[in-house]
Structures are given as C-alpha cells and as structure tokens.
Design an enzyme around this catalytic site. Sequence first.
Site, PDB file in Angstrom:
ATOM      1  N   ASP A   1       0.854  -1.186   0.000  1.00  0.00           N
ATOM      2  CA  ASP A   1       0.000   0.000   0.000  1.00  0.00           C
ATOM      3  C   ASP A   1       0.886   1.230   0.000  1.00  0.00           C
ATOM      4  O   ASP A   1       2.005   1.205   0.529  1.00  0.00           O
ATOM      5  CB  ASP A   1      -0.909   0.011   1.226  1.00  0.00           C
ATOM      6  CG  ASP A   1      -2.053  -0.995   1.122  1.00  0.00           C
ATOM      7  OD1 ASP A   1      -2.415  -1.361  -0.008  1.00  0.00           O
ATOM      8  OD2 ASP A   1      -2.576  -1.392   2.171  1.00  0.00           O
TER       9      ASP A   1
ATOM     10  N   ASP B   1      -6.963  -1.303  -4.540  1.00  0.00           N
ATOM     11  CA  ASP B   1      -8.050  -0.934  -3.623  1.00  0.00           C
ATOM     12  C   ASP B   1      -8.959   0.114  -4.273  1.00  0.00           C
ATOM     13  O   ASP B   1     -10.179   0.075  -4.122  1.00  0.00           O
ATOM     14  CB  ASP B   1      -7.501  -0.375  -2.310  1.00  0.00           C
ATOM     15  CG  ASP B   1      -6.706  -1.392  -1.509  1.00  0.00           C
ATOM     16  OD1 ASP B   1      -6.934  -2.606  -1.679  1.00  0.00           O
ATOM     17  OD2 ASP B   1      -5.848  -0.956  -0.728  1.00  0.00           O
TER      18      ASP B   1
END
Length: 176
Positions: A130, A148
């Site tokens: 991330d 995401d």
Amino acid sequence: MSEPASPSPIARPALLSRPLPIAIFIVVALILDQIIKIAVDHYLPLEQAVHVMPMLALYRTYNTGVAFSMLDHMDGWFIVSMRLAICAFVIWLWRRTPADRTFAHAGFALIIAGALGNLFDRFLYGHVIDYVLFHTSTWSFAVFNLADSFITIGAGCVILDEILGSTRKKTAGPEN
C-alpha cells in the site's frame, strides 16, 4: 390511417460485457497495478511519508489484511480464499448481468482487477503493498493502493448502475 409505432431502440451491449475486452482490460489494469507496486517497493522509503500535496502523501507500508487493512488479523489462506470467492462471485454476476448495463460491467471489471492485483501481491510477497495516504494534521485515512481504488470505484459503478436502472424502470412506467 395512423403510422405504425417505431420499434424500440435496441440497446447496444457494453464493451466490457464481452469476454475478450474484459480480459484485456483486467490484464492491463493488473500490469499497471503491479508496475506501480514494484516501483513503490523499490524507490519509496518504508513507512516514511513523502508529501505530494498538503493532504496527500506517498507512504509505503505492507498490509496483511484486505482493502484498507481490514481483517489483518486473519490467516493468509483465509484471505486468499475470500478473494478467490469474491472473484468467482463477481464473474458470476458479470455473466448474469444484461449486456447493455455499461456501468455494471465496468464495475465488475474493476472489482476483479483490484481483487486479483492484491491477490498477486499476497502470492508474490506474502502481503499487499500500500502507498497512498490521505491525511490532515489530526486525521488520516487507511493507506491504500491502486487495486483498492479499482475495487472501490468498481463497487461505485455497480451501485450507480443499480440506481440508474431503477430510475429507468420508473420513467419507463409499467410494462404492458
């Protein structure tokens, strides 16, 4: 004598309602997601904010859960199984959805691409990379990645399609 009623317009199938275009879209999205994650993993310092704008920073971290770090305490194989089940369910929905539902098909493609992008990370690294952080001086959102975002935007497209579909039904009136 009155003119015959003109035939109702035939809805065009959405591009992503066909197997080859959706497969190409998903592969391109996966490649883009993986290229960005590889660059982030090689060039961005671990857990150090690189400020891009006042409320946006790049912040490399590793997520062992699902989107936005949910379920990070769960076993890795449970999460892999869950992602595979979600992909299978979305593919099932994609196949059952009428071909003219453009937003739904785009949403399904984005959801599948996002789920597979994070699934690849899980297999390649044992975690998901991330790197996007929205924040203020007193608050920050969960760190997330392009995959995401695909999942979130895809879900939004499916919801939008449902709203537009129900609006179309109301304006069309009762069927004869």
